[in-house]
Design an enzyme around this catalytic site. Structure first.
Site, PDB file in Angstrom:
ATOM      1  N   GLU A  22      44.792  29.567  37.893  1.00  0.00           N
ATOM      2  CA  GLU A  22      43.882  28.729  38.700  1.00  0.00           C
ATOM      3  C   GLU A  22      42.679  28.408  37.831  1.00  0.00           C
ATOM      4  OE1 GLU A  22      43.130  30.308  42.625  1.00  0.00           O
ATOM      5  OE2 GLU A  22      45.151  31.123  42.762  1.00  0.00           O
ATOM      6  N   GLU A  44      45.097  38.778  44.979  1.00  0.00           N
ATOM      7  CA  GLU A  44      43.756  39.344  45.180  1.00  0.00           C
ATOM      8  C   GLU A  44      43.740  40.667  45.964  1.00  0.00           C
ATOM      9  OE1 GLU A  44      41.594  36.130  46.987  1.00  0.00           O
ATOM     10  OE2 GLU A  44      41.878  34.813  45.272  1.00  0.00           O
TER      11      GLU A  44
HETATM   12  C1  XIL Z   1      41.469  27.548  47.810  1.00  0.00           C
HETATM   13  C2  XIL Z   1      41.818  26.078  48.013  1.00  0.00           C
HETATM   14  O1  XIL Z   1      41.631  25.407  46.788  1.00  0.00           O
HETATM   15  C3  XIL Z   1      40.941  25.474  49.073  1.00  0.00           C
HETATM   16  O2  XIL Z   1      41.362  24.147  49.380  1.00  0.00           O
HETATM   17  C4  XIL Z   1      40.983  26.329  50.347  1.00  0.00           C
HETATM   18  O3  XIL Z   1      40.066  25.822  51.286  1.00  0.00           O
HETATM   19  C5  XIL Z   1      40.654  27.771  50.037  1.00  0.00           C
HETATM   20  O4  XIL Z   1      41.517  28.258  49.026  1.00  0.00           O
HETATM   21  N1  XIL Z   1      42.038  31.814  45.047  1.00  0.00           N
HETATM   22  C6  XIL Z   1      43.282  31.382  45.419  1.00  0.00           C
HETATM   23  C7  XIL Z   1      43.460  30.015  45.955  1.00  0.00           C
HETATM   24  O5  XIL Z   1      44.270  32.099  45.194  1.00  0.00           O
HETATM   25  O6  XIL Z   1      44.505  29.938  46.891  1.00  0.00           O
HETATM   26  C8  XIL Z   1      42.185  29.480  46.555  1.00  0.00           C
HETATM   27  O7  XIL Z   1      42.398  28.118  46.914  1.00  0.00           O
HETATM   28  C9  XIL Z   1      41.031  29.633  45.587  1.00  0.00           C
HETATM   29  C10 XIL Z   1      40.814  31.077  45.234  1.00  0.00           C
END
Ligand code: XIL
Length: 369
Positions: free
Chosen positions: A260, A155
């Site tokens: 994701e 990101e």
């Molecule tokens: C999220 C997790 O799923 C949560 O448990 C945590 O509280 C916050 O992060 N982008 C990403 C992930 O790259 O690491 C994030 O994961 C969601 C957004």
């Protein structure tokens, strides 16, 4: 003798009555891409044994949902906590999985000490580079040859195509990106290295990611794939725009990974996936606390199918599709960006059962093989 015969018949009957094993997700997509999921602490440590077994059955790739982020794995400078990451990697190895490290450089869940000295002032560029190098080198070399791919930078780009103002950018400058990839490569020359981000369908981000791939390649720095997070809603992103990004990245000579995956069924509060976005709970924004109405569930199924179709169409470009969590109850979307909602974004329901539409897709694919 008679007794032995009876035992033999009993064993044979038992063997014949064992139902054939149900086809699994990883079998269904075996010719196309890896199918992965993100593991939480209870799954890694086996407190959620049922999930562990199902994950090993259905998935051939894993990523850690939180335990390898800097605030968890290096909570104090030089003090590393591998108490979850070690069993995470061991679980992947035991089950012959493609293991992903997530994530080496990220502005969220960043260890609070990282950009500051003992007096609370920002550290110099030299110190920040040293910390970046030490963090990356420690993690990547610990799991050298065991973790096959790393989300090196997560990101770093905003939707308008500018670089996100993070402590890494502010203190080091734009070259923190190439330094991160370089340090990771030096620590494990065989590991695959990825750039990972959300809202990848937006044109500004698409173009800047393409630029990043070109810059790294022009400097001879390894980048193997772009991770498209694919946290979606029912009406975003537009599938055509997502496809444009997917093909644009692949055209630069890297693989694409859907890293994701989830589809929230809830009213949109925030698009994207900026973890720090927080909005107070509002009951009207949580319309399905006791289950989804049929028409909503059908619409979700259709959206899932349209994206699966897209991934299959581009299976030559996509090496992995990873869901961000195992079952609906585990999903971060129940709490992001609004805490306390009830969402249905994943492939397995709250009872840890494969959703009927996913079962249908698996069966269709197995029958067509
Ligand atoms: C999220 C997790 O799923 C949560 O448990 C945590 O509280 C916050 O992060 N982008 C990403 C992930 O790259 O690491 C994030 O994961 C969601 C957004």
């Amino acid at each position: 003798m008679k007794r032995q015969l009876l035992w033999g018949i009993a064993l044979l009957a038992a063997a014949c009555s064992t139902p054939p094993a149900e086809p699994t997700l990883k079998e269904a997509f075996a010719d196309e891409f890896l199918v992965g999921t993100a593991l939480n602490a209870a799954q890694i440590m086996g407190q959620d044994r049922e999930a562990q077994v199902l994950i090993a059955t259905h998935f051939n790739s894993i990523v850690a949902e939180n335990c390898m982020k800097s605030e968890e794995i290096q909570p104090e400078e030089g003090k590393f906590d591998f108490s979850l990451s070690d069993p995470f990697v061991a679980f992947g190895e035991e089950n012959d999985m493609f293991i992903i490290g997530h994530t080496l450089v990220w502005h969220s869940q960043l260890a609070p000490w990282f950009p500051f000295d003992k007096e609370g002032n920002k550290v110099s560029r030299e110190v920040m580079i040293e910390r970046l190098k030490s963090h990356i080198t420690t993690l990547v070399s610990r799991y050298r040859g065991r973790i096959q791919g790393w989300d090196v930078v997560n990101e770093a780009i905003l939707e308008d195509g500018t670089l996100r103002p993070t402590p890494f950018l502010e203190i080091i400058g734009e070259d923190y990106l190439e330094l991160a990839f370089q340090f990771a490569h030096e620590a494990d020359p065989d590991a695959e290295l990825y750039y990972n981000d959300y809202s990848m369908a937006s044109e500004g981000k698409r173009n800047r990611v393409v630029q990043l791939i070109r810059d790294l390649k022009a400097k001879g720095i390894r980048i193997d794939a772009v991770g498209m997070q694919n946290h979606m809603g029912m009406d975003y992103p537009a599938i055509e725009e997502f496809e444009k990004s997917l093909t644009a990245f692949a055209a630069e000579g890297v693989k694409v990974m859907i890293t994701e995956w989830d589809i929230t069924v809830l009213p949109t509060v925030r698009m994207g996936a900026e973890v720090s976005d927080r909005v107070a709970y509002a009951k009207q924004m949580n319309p399905y606390p006791d289950g989804m109405p049929d028409e909503v569930s059908q619409a979700w199924d259709e959206r899932l199918r349209s994206f699966v179709d897209l991934y299959e169409k581009h299976a030559d470009k996509i090496s992995r599709v990873t869901a961000w969590g195992f079952s609906d109850g585990d999903s971060w979307r129940n709490d992001w960006p609004m805490p306390g909602r009830t969402d249905y974004p994943l492939l397995f329901d709250r009872e840890k059962k494969l959703k009927p539409v996913v079962q249908e897709i698996i069966n269709e694919k197995i029958n067509n093989k």
